[in-house]
Motif scaffolding. Structure first.
Motif, PDB file in Angstrom:
ATOM      1  N   LEU A  96       0.913  -1.145  -0.030  1.00  0.00           N
ATOM      2  CA  LEU A  96       0.055  -0.025  -0.080  1.00  0.00           C
ATOM      3  C   LEU A  96       0.958   1.258  -0.030  1.00  0.00           C
ATOM      4  CD1 LEU A  96      -2.496  -1.223   2.694  1.00  0.00           C
ATOM      5  CD2 LEU A  96      -2.774  -1.483   0.082  1.00  0.00           C
ATOM      6  N   VAL A  97       0.873   2.096  -1.026  1.00  0.00           N
ATOM      7  CA  VAL A  97       1.898   3.174  -1.242  1.00  0.00           C
ATOM      8  C   VAL A  97       1.151   4.521  -1.325  1.00  0.00           C
ATOM      9  CG1 VAL A  97       3.616   1.509  -2.118  1.00  0.00           C
ATOM     10  CG2 VAL A  97       1.867   2.563  -3.620  1.00  0.00           C
ATOM     11  N   ALA A  98      -0.290   4.450  -1.858  1.00  0.00           N
ATOM     12  CA  ALA A  98      -0.665   5.801  -2.451  1.00  0.00           C
ATOM     13  C   ALA A  98      -1.723   6.352  -1.177  1.00  0.00           C
ATOM     14  CB  ALA A  98      -1.646   5.303  -3.524  1.00  0.00           C
ATOM     15  N   VAL A 105      -4.775   1.477  -6.294  1.00  0.00           N
ATOM     16  CA  VAL A 105      -4.870   0.381  -7.254  1.00  0.00           C
ATOM     17  C   VAL A 105      -4.475   0.761  -8.494  1.00  0.00           C
ATOM     18  CG1 VAL A 105      -6.743  -1.226  -8.264  1.00  0.00           C
ATOM     19  CG2 VAL A 105      -6.811  -0.680  -5.816  1.00  0.00           C
ATOM     20  N   MET A 106      -4.469   1.921  -9.015  1.00  0.00           N
ATOM     21  CA  MET A 106      -3.895   2.645 -10.022  1.00  0.00           C
ATOM     22  C   MET A 106      -2.626   2.473 -10.277  1.00  0.00           C
ATOM     23  SD  MET A 106      -6.400   5.715 -10.418  1.00  0.00           S
ATOM     24  CE  MET A 106      -5.499   6.752 -11.605  1.00  0.00           C
ATOM     25  N   PHE A 107      -1.887   2.386  -9.078  1.00  0.00           N
ATOM     26  CA  PHE A 107      -0.379   2.542  -9.295  1.00  0.00           C
ATOM     27  C   PHE A 107       0.543   1.781 -10.124  1.00  0.00           C
ATOM     28  CE2 PHE A 107       3.895   1.913  -7.449  1.00  0.00           C
ATOM     29  CZ  PHE A 107       4.393   3.374  -7.140  1.00  0.00           C
ATOM     30  N   GLY A 108       0.092   0.489  -9.963  1.00  0.00           N
ATOM     31  CA  GLY A 108       0.970  -0.224 -10.974  1.00  0.00           C
ATOM     32  C   GLY A 108       0.585  -0.055 -12.454  1.00  0.00           C
ATOM     33  N   LEU A 109      -0.522   0.182 -12.857  1.00  0.00           N
ATOM     34  CA  LEU A 109      -1.123   0.602 -14.129  1.00  0.00           C
ATOM     35  C   LEU A 109      -0.129   1.841 -14.822  1.00  0.00           C
ATOM     36  CD1 LEU A 109      -4.977  -0.083 -14.332  1.00  0.00           C
ATOM     37  CD2 LEU A 109      -3.043  -1.247 -15.447  1.00  0.00           C
ATOM     38  N   GLN A 110       0.025   2.786 -13.890  1.00  0.00           N
ATOM     39  CA  GLN A 110       0.656   4.110 -14.236  1.00  0.00           C
ATOM     40  C   GLN A 110       2.157   3.697 -14.384  1.00  0.00           C
ATOM     41  OE1 GLN A 110      -0.771   6.338 -10.977  1.00  0.00           O
ATOM     42  NE2 GLN A 110      -2.273   7.425 -12.309  1.00  0.00           N
ATOM     43  N   ILE A 139      -8.115   6.003   3.062  1.00  0.00           N
ATOM     44  CA  ILE A 139      -6.818   5.893   3.362  1.00  0.00           C
ATOM     45  C   ILE A 139      -6.408   4.723   3.565  1.00  0.00           C
ATOM     46  CG2 ILE A 139      -4.851   6.824   4.699  1.00  0.00           C
ATOM     47  CD1 ILE A 139      -6.391   9.117   5.299  1.00  0.00           C
ATOM     48  N   PRO A 140      -5.597   3.752   2.671  1.00  0.00           N
ATOM     49  CA  PRO A 140      -5.428   2.546   2.695  1.00  0.00           C
ATOM     50  C   PRO A 140      -4.835   1.915   3.972  1.00  0.00           C
ATOM     51  CG  PRO A 140      -4.448   3.251   0.735  1.00  0.00           C
ATOM     52  CD  PRO A 140      -5.102   4.309   1.503  1.00  0.00           C
ATOM     53  N   HIS A 141      -4.231   2.653   4.722  1.00  0.00           N
ATOM     54  CA  HIS A 141      -3.211   2.310   6.124  1.00  0.00           C
ATOM     55  C   HIS A 141      -4.420   2.162   7.144  1.00  0.00           C
ATOM     56  CE1 HIS A 141       0.524   1.540   4.518  1.00  0.00           C
ATOM     57  NE2 HIS A 141       0.543   2.737   3.957  1.00  0.00           N
ATOM     58  N   TYR A 142      -5.636   2.940   6.853  1.00  0.00           N
ATOM     59  CA  TYR A 142      -6.510   3.009   8.119  1.00  0.00           C
ATOM     60  C   TYR A 142      -7.607   1.736   7.864  1.00  0.00           C
ATOM     61  CZ  TYR A 142      -4.844   7.459   9.403  1.00  0.00           C
ATOM     62  OH  TYR A 142      -4.004   8.732   9.780  1.00  0.00           O
ATOM     63  N   LEU A 143      -7.380   0.888   6.930  1.00  0.00           N
ATOM     64  CA  LEU A 143      -8.373  -0.228   6.563  1.00  0.00           C
ATOM     65  C   LEU A 143      -8.121  -1.193   7.622  1.00  0.00           C
ATOM     66  CD1 LEU A 143      -8.273  -0.253   2.480  1.00  0.00           C
ATOM     67  CD2 LEU A 143     -10.019   0.864   4.073  1.00  0.00           C
ATOM     68  N   GLY A 145      -7.520  -5.465   8.375  1.00  0.00           N
ATOM     69  CA  GLY A 145      -6.577  -6.529   7.867  1.00  0.00           C
ATOM     70  C   GLY A 145      -7.158  -7.105   6.551  1.00  0.00           C
ATOM     71  N   GLY A 146      -8.351  -7.519   6.662  1.00  0.00           N
ATOM     72  CA  GLY A 146      -9.086  -8.105   5.625  1.00  0.00           C
ATOM     73  C   GLY A 146      -9.477  -7.135   4.396  1.00  0.00           C
ATOM     74  N   GLU A 147      -9.862  -5.751   4.586  1.00  0.00           N
ATOM     75  CA  GLU A 147      -9.904  -4.918   3.577  1.00  0.00           C
ATOM     76  C   GLU A 147      -8.354  -4.523   3.052  1.00  0.00           C
ATOM     77  OE1 GLU A 147     -13.452  -2.245   5.479  1.00  0.00           O
ATOM     78  OE2 GLU A 147     -11.481  -1.927   5.990  1.00  0.00           O
ATOM     79  N   LYS A 148      -7.412  -4.665   3.670  1.00  0.00           N
ATOM     80  CA  LYS A 148      -5.998  -4.461   3.043  1.00  0.00           C
ATOM     81  C   LYS A 148      -5.911  -5.396   2.146  1.00  0.00           C
ATOM     82  CE  LYS A 148      -4.114  -1.534   6.898  1.00  0.00           C
ATOM     83  NZ  LYS A 148      -3.017  -1.326   8.013  1.00  0.00           N
ATOM     84  N   ARG A 149      -5.943  -6.691   2.458  1.00  0.00           N
ATOM     85  CA  ARG A 149      -5.837  -7.903   1.401  1.00  0.00           C
ATOM     86  C   ARG A 149      -6.603  -7.858   0.220  1.00  0.00           C
ATOM     87  NH1 ARG A 149      -4.619 -12.134   5.378  1.00  0.00           N
ATOM     88  NH2 ARG A 149      -2.683 -11.055   6.639  1.00  0.00           N
ATOM     89  N   LEU A 150      -7.723  -7.504   0.331  1.00  0.00           N
ATOM     90  CA  LEU A 150      -8.766  -7.251  -0.957  1.00  0.00           C
ATOM     91  C   LEU A 150      -8.044  -6.200  -1.701  1.00  0.00           C
ATOM     92  CD1 LEU A 150     -12.217  -7.435   0.557  1.00  0.00           C
ATOM     93  CD2 LEU A 150     -11.014  -9.038  -0.594  1.00  0.00           C
TER      94      LEU A 150
END
Length: 290
Positions: A96-98, A105-110, A139-143, A145-150
């Motif tokens: 999780l970087v963005a 989720v867009m990061f890799g495509l870009q 914000i990804p880091h506030y999700l 554990g299960g949400e982060k996996r998804l």
């Protein structure tokens, strides 16, 4: 299990030794084919994560070769392996970087040069696939554990890989989140993507896997269908594993040896068929009807 078709991923690893001298894996031959879910099972230190990280060239053999979609992988084309074999790490935070889920989720495509509008559309489609559209502005880091996996899974799916690798996808999740992740694994497989996962949860492996590979001491010591592997006491004992709970219950109630249920639903079906005219049986969790 023999297969005549060409594997999507073919790993031959004579040895992999970590910098501290620990032998992570040796004499491993491992392939992934189209339209299958493969579960790696084994105790801590068996080599499961080491094997998985070889499948997309995160790690490379000291002696051996990785072939992905017919292409031998070298230092110059590791990107091919990482595009075709998507990896979802056990520690979801490492991916999780963005600032928002959609951006993540867009990061890799870009990184592959996909334009902003197309990347956003494909990212939203990937989030919909894992039933996480409602999280796109979070914000990804506030999700959880299960949400982060998804979200990690969506970030891999958006690149349209041939194979997805998940390292301990249920680790640290409560039953409801585990069920959600398991459902998404099934959906991905139904959509035509092969899945390789490692797990300590043999009940989960029995539910989702077409093929089970048992690891011990850095090697694959046996493989087969869930019915073949989970009724092979000698194989499981060699890896310090216990069979899934439906297997243990089937033996406790004395089911015919030719019946080999490995999931709860298979076991219930057999018990229901065999006891339709008799007293209610005790349920799998040990409780009876009141």
């Amino acid at each position: 299990m023999s297969r005549e078709d060409t594997p999507l991923v073919d790993l031959q690893c004579e040895a992999h030794t970590y910098p501290d001298g620990t032998v992570g894996m040796h004499d491993v031959e491992f392939s992934v084919y189209a339209d299958e879910v493969v579960a790696l099972v084994g105790g801590n230190g068996a080599g499961k994560s080491t094997l998985l990280e070889h499948l997309n060239a995160t790690l490379v053999p000291d002696d051996g070769e990785l072939v992905v979609d017919g292409t031998p992988i070298t230092e110059d084309n590791k990107g091919h392996a990482r595009k075709e074999v998507g990896f979802v790490f056990q520690d979801a935070d490492t991916q999780l970087v963005a600032p928002t889920v959609l951006d993540d989720v867009m990061f890799g495509l870009q990184n592959y040069g996909v334009s902003g509008d197309e990347a956003k559309q494909r990212a939203r489609e990937a989030l919909a696939t894992v039933d996480a559209t409602h999280l796109e502005e979070r914000i990804p880091h506030y999700l959880s554990g299960g949400e982060k996996r998804l979200i990690g899974l969506a970030g891999v799916l958006v690149l349209e890989p041939s194979v997805i690798v998940l390292d301990e996808p249920l680790a640290g999740l409560d039953p409801e989140r585990s069920r959600l992740v398991a459902d998404r694994v099934r959906q991905i497989h139904q959509d035509g993507i092969s899945v390789v996962l490692s797990t300590h949860d043999l009940d989960f492996a029995a539910e989702v896997a077409d093929r089970v590979c048992v690891m011990a001491d850095g090697n694959v010591v046996g493989s087969g269908t869930p019915q073949e592997v989970f009724y092979d006491d000698a194989l499981l004992t060699s890896a310090n594993l216990h069979p899934p709970s439906p297997v243990r219950v089937a033996r406790d109630v004395g089911l015919d040896g030719s019946a080999r249920p490995v999931t709860e639903s298979e076991l219930v079906a057999l018990l229901t068929d065999g006891t339709a005219d008799s007293e209610p049986i005790q349920s799998i969790d040990g409780s009876g009807d009141d």
